[in-house]
Structures are given as C-alpha cells and as structure tokens.
Design a protein around this motif. Sequence first.
Motif, PDB file in Angstrom:
ATOM      1  N   LEU A   1     -20.493   7.362 -35.755  1.00 17.62           N
ATOM      2  CA  LEU A   1     -21.418   6.791 -36.744  1.00 17.62           C
ATOM      3  C   LEU A   1     -22.861   7.247 -36.528  1.00 17.62           C
ATOM      4  O   LEU A   1     -23.623   7.371 -37.483  1.00 17.62           O
ATOM      5  CB  LEU A   1     -21.363   5.262 -36.679  1.00 17.62           C
ATOM      6  N   ASN A   2     -23.214   7.491 -35.285  1.00 12.17           N
ATOM      7  CA  ASN A   2     -24.600   7.871 -35.006  1.00 12.17           C
ATOM      8  C   ASN A   2     -24.816   9.380 -35.066  1.00 12.17           C
ATOM      9  O   ASN A   2     -25.875   9.874 -34.684  1.00 12.17           O
ATOM     10  CB  ASN A   2     -25.033   7.348 -33.630  1.00 12.17           C
ATOM     11  N   ARG A   3     -23.830  10.111 -35.553  1.00  6.76           N
ATOM     12  CA  ARG A   3     -23.962  11.566 -35.633  1.00  6.76           C
ATOM     13  C   ARG A   3     -24.084  12.062 -37.074  1.00  6.76           C
ATOM     14  O   ARG A   3     -24.130  13.275 -37.310  1.00  6.76           O
ATOM     15  CB  ARG A   3     -22.773  12.254 -34.948  1.00  6.76           C
ATOM     16  N   ILE A   4     -24.129  11.150 -38.026  1.00  9.36           N
ATOM     17  CA  ILE A   4     -24.252  11.546 -39.428  1.00  9.36           C
ATOM     18  C   ILE A   4     -25.547  12.332 -39.635  1.00  9.36           C
ATOM     19  O   ILE A   4     -25.565  13.390 -40.255  1.00  9.36           O
ATOM     20  CB  ILE A   4     -24.230  10.314 -40.357  1.00  9.36           C
ATOM     21  N   ARG A   5     -26.605  11.797 -39.098  1.00 10.62           N
ATOM     22  CA  ARG A   5     -27.940  12.344 -39.343  1.00 10.62           C
ATOM     23  C   ARG A   5     -28.073  13.808 -38.932  1.00 10.62           C
ATOM     24  O   ARG A   5     -28.586  14.638 -39.685  1.00 10.62           O
ATOM     25  CB  ARG A   5     -28.958  11.494 -38.602  1.00 10.62           C
ATOM     26  N   VAL A   6     -27.603  14.146 -37.738  1.00  8.78           N
ATOM     27  CA  VAL A   6     -27.790  15.508 -37.233  1.00  8.78           C
ATOM     28  C   VAL A   6     -27.021  16.520 -38.077  1.00  8.78           C
ATOM     29  O   VAL A   6     -27.484  17.638 -38.309  1.00  8.78           O
ATOM     30  CB  VAL A   6     -27.382  15.602 -35.740  1.00  8.78           C
ATOM     31  N   LEU A   7     -25.858  16.126 -38.595  1.00  9.77           N
ATOM     32  CA  LEU A   7     -25.068  17.042 -39.418  1.00  9.77           C
ATOM     33  C   LEU A   7     -25.652  17.180 -40.820  1.00  9.77           C
ATOM     34  O   LEU A   7     -25.649  18.274 -41.403  1.00  9.77           O
ATOM     35  CB  LEU A   7     -23.616  16.576 -39.474  1.00  9.77           C
ATOM     36  N   VAL A   8     -26.169  16.076 -41.360  1.00 10.01           N
ATOM     37  CA  VAL A   8     -26.809  16.134 -42.679  1.00 10.01           C
ATOM     38  C   VAL A   8     -28.068  16.998 -42.610  1.00 10.01           C
ATOM     39  O   VAL A   8     -28.347  17.782 -43.533  1.00 10.01           O
ATOM     40  CB  VAL A   8     -27.147  14.718 -43.187  1.00 10.01           C
ATOM     41  N   ASP A   9     -28.813  16.872 -41.517  1.00 14.85           N
ATOM     42  CA  ASP A   9     -30.024  17.674 -41.355  1.00 14.85           C
ATOM     43  C   ASP A   9     -29.720  19.176 -41.374  1.00 14.85           C
ATOM     44  O   ASP A   9     -30.582  19.987 -41.734  1.00 14.85           O
ATOM     45  CB  ASP A   9     -30.742  17.314 -40.050  1.00 14.85           C
ATOM     46  N   LYS A  10     -28.492  19.534 -40.994  1.00 18.43           N
ATOM     47  CA  LYS A  10     -28.073  20.939 -40.993  1.00 18.43           C
ATOM     48  C   LYS A  10     -27.317  21.308 -42.278  1.00 18.43           C
ATOM     49  O   LYS A  10     -26.773  22.415 -42.379  1.00 18.43           O
ATOM     50  CB  LYS A  10     -27.181  21.223 -39.779  1.00 18.43           C
ATOM     51  N   SER A  11     -27.265  20.379 -43.252  1.00 20.07           N
ATOM     52  CA  SER A  11     -26.609  20.607 -44.552  1.00 20.07           C
ATOM     53  C   SER A  11     -25.144  21.006 -44.400  1.00 20.07           C
ATOM     54  O   SER A  11     -24.636  21.873 -45.121  1.00 20.07           O
ATOM     55  CB  SER A  11     -27.364  21.696 -45.339  1.00 20.07           C
ATOM     56  N   ILE A  12     -24.439  20.338 -43.485  1.00 19.54           N
ATOM     57  CA  ILE A  12     -23.036  20.686 -43.230  1.00 19.54           C
ATOM     58  C   ILE A  12     -22.053  19.873 -44.080  1.00 19.54           C
ATOM     59  O   ILE A  12     -21.182  20.453 -44.731  1.00 19.54           O
ATOM     60  CB  ILE A  12     -22.718  20.554 -41.726  1.00 19.54           C
ATOM     61  N   PRO A  13     -22.140  18.530 -44.141  1.00 23.56           N
ATOM     62  CA  PRO A  13     -21.171  17.778 -44.945  1.00 23.56           C
ATOM     63  C   PRO A  13     -21.509  17.796 -46.432  1.00 23.56           C
ATOM     64  O   PRO A  13     -22.670  17.995 -46.825  1.00 23.56           O
ATOM     65  CB  PRO A  13     -21.273  16.364 -44.377  1.00 23.56           C
ATOM     66  N   ALA A  14     -20.493  17.570 -47.247  1.00 24.34           N
ATOM     67  CA  ALA A  14     -20.682  17.508 -48.700  1.00 24.34           C
ATOM     68  C   ALA A  14     -21.069  16.095 -49.100  1.00 24.34           C
ATOM     69  O   ALA A  14     -20.517  15.119 -48.578  1.00 24.34           O
ATOM     70  CB  ALA A  14     -19.387  17.900 -49.407  1.00 24.34           C
TER      71      ALA A  14
END
Length: 427
Positions: A90-103
């Motif tokens: 749950l606390n890793r959403i931010r880092v992946l969104v910042d890299k534009s990885i998830p849809a």
Amino acid sequence: MLKRMTVAALAVLAGVAGAHAQSQTEVVLQYPYPELFTETHKKIAEEFAKVRPDIKVTLRAPYESYEDGTQRVLREAVTSQLPDVSFQGLNRIRVLVDKSIPAPLDGYIAAEKDFDKQGFHQAMFDIGTSSGKVYALPFAISLPIVYVNLDLATKAGADPENLPTTWDGIIDLAKKIKASAPDVNGITYSWDITGNWLWQAPVFARGGSMLNADETKVAFNGPEGQFAIRTLARLVSDGGMPNLDQPAMRAAFAAGKTGIHVTSTSDLNKVTQMIGDKFKLKTHTFPDVVSPNGRLPAGGNVVMILAKDKAKRDASWEVVKFWTGPKGAAIMAQTTGYMPPNKVTNEVYLKDFYVKNPNNYTAVKQLPLLTKWYAFPGDNGLKITDVIKDHLNTIVSGTRTKEPDAVLADMAADVQKLLPRSVGSAR
C-alpha cells in the motif's frame, strides 16, 4: 469411411480447441510474500477460470517482499518485462505512479454499472488514489493488533474479558507474565515490519504525522513521536522484549514462549495454525488510539495494472475486478489473516465466518480508524524507511535503549536531509 470420419471429427475438435486457445488473452500476474499468498492466488485463479475461460491467468514467480516487488517493477519498466497485473504494498503506490508505470483505472471504474452493489466504494478508491487519479484497488488490508496467549495472561492474573487497552496496561501485564513464567518473553513488537509500519502506527494513533502538510519538514519528532519511541524503549527496558526479527518473534509466540505479541492481522491464519492446541489465543485492539484524531495505517497490498497493450489492459481489468470483488476477497480473507476492503464480502460472504472466528473480527472493528500507510516523497523514499529502521534498531538492540529522545532527534535530522524541497534542519 468411418476411419476418415473419425479423423475428420478429431481435426474439427482440434481446430476448435486451437481457436479457443488463440482466443484467450493471457494476463501475467505477480504478487509478494508466497508464504502468505500463494494458496490464495491459486484458489482465486481457479474460480476466475470458471467464469472467464477467455482470459488465461498466469502466475509469475512471486516477489519475496513489498520492497522486492517495487524494486523489480522499477527495473522491469526499463527493460519492458513487466507483468500485466502486479500486487504492491500500500505504501508503494506513490513511487510507481511518480515513474508513470501503472495505468489509471478511473475510466474503467466510470464505465462500470452498479459498481457499489458489488461492494466497491469510495474508501477503496481513496486508498489507491495518487495525484487525483485511481491507480490501484486494495486487495488485502491489515491493521496492527495485539495477540495474547491467554494461558500465560491468566496465570499472570489478567482478566481474559478485560485485557488492557493502553500501553501502560500492556507493559504491566508483560512484566507480570515474565515474573510468573521466567522462561518466556513478556512481550514482542514487530517493529521491523516493512515500510516502518509499526513505527507509523503509534505515531498516527496519537494523532501525529510523518511530515508536515506540504511535506517539506519532519513532523514525527513532536509529542506523538516522543510517546512512540519512548514506548518502544519501555518495551525493551520494562517489558523485557528480546532482540528478535519478525519471523523469530512469530515462532516464539506460536511456541508458547511469549505472552503478548503485537503485529499485523495478516499473521493471524499462519500463527493460529502454528499454535494448534498448545494454548488459547485471543486477539485484541491496538493500544492507545486517541480520539478524535487517532488513526491506524492500513497495511497490506493493492493491485495495479501495468499492461501497456489495450487488449491486455481490458483483460487485466476483468482480473482486477474479480480478485477485489466479493468472491475473490472472500477467498483472500478465508486463506489469510487479512481483511477484505469489499463491503459485500464482509457483510454477506463473511458474516458467519466472523461469528465462528472472532479473532479475525478484531481488526474489522478497527476499520473506522483506517488511514493511508504513509510513503515518503521523492527519490529517497525507500532509503528513508531504511534510515528509520536503522535508528529504531539501536533502541531494540540495547545500544541506545536508555536515550530514546536522542535517537528520535538523530532520526529526524537524518530523514530531513533526504527530503525533497527541504527547508532547513528538523527541529
């Protein structure tokens, strides 16, 4: 003639089977913590195959942990080797969104009819929201709870129906347990859980926060953080907590060698199985959650769509819906100690389950206290969690147990240096 007809029939059947195989869309799914989730995902995949034979779900070898999962996705995004669906902390959403990885999932959610009747609700979407868009749906939710060996607690004079609800009471009971059974630990606290989760919990429970509102300055060094770190030190100095890692704590408690164990509800099924009939287990709510601002960080994991191809994304959405929907969430709850965030699952599918398994209901009672598991901003977000863990370790190891305030000051200063948009030293 008959032989030619048989051959022809077999050819037709083979053609149909081949066409069916070709019409299937494969969705590659990857998840963390195999010891907790392998059985869960296999069972959900079996049920999904019954209703969506047009989508083939392939389970990739699991991540070892949340950190491993995030690091691998960051690397695979560069090499174009991502799974289509990934379960992340749950606390890793931010880092992946910042890299534009998830849809983003907003378009899929908007296109669903009567989504709320399937148990999906705003709080579920809020957990996976970043920068104003929904990028993940929660799958397995955990909250911190207290595990009590009732045999040891009763021997020490505790009332099983009125267990302590404050840290003072918990530590006092731990001391009594240790005194009545010198060969056991009074208490253990899973302080080393991933992402500083059980550091955040006592801070949030008192109404505190990790950083200030604009995330430029450390805020966990205020009264709430002082209470939290002094309490951790008291668990060692007064409660006699040994220096064990999380698996060793779990094993000691399940073996009847610890009176009180504070950890995630996610351990419940595993611990219950390990205990067997050795002693009676009772779970209890997390201590000292102060109203009106006291909250507890939601642990667990969310599911994201990483597929780039539209057909893969569409199929992945069907997978995500099923895994987080009533059926998938019920299987998850019954095979782990986690809570499903899906309303229909809790209110309909699991109503009798909680009656028969009251220890599982403890965390459900705390759901109104749920808040986000905080993720530090910037490229140093993961490094900050390691820095905090290292400082907390000096308390638990005995190196600096007697100077918790000094440890907190050093920890705040070190974290401040790693923050983006830093505006001076921590105070």
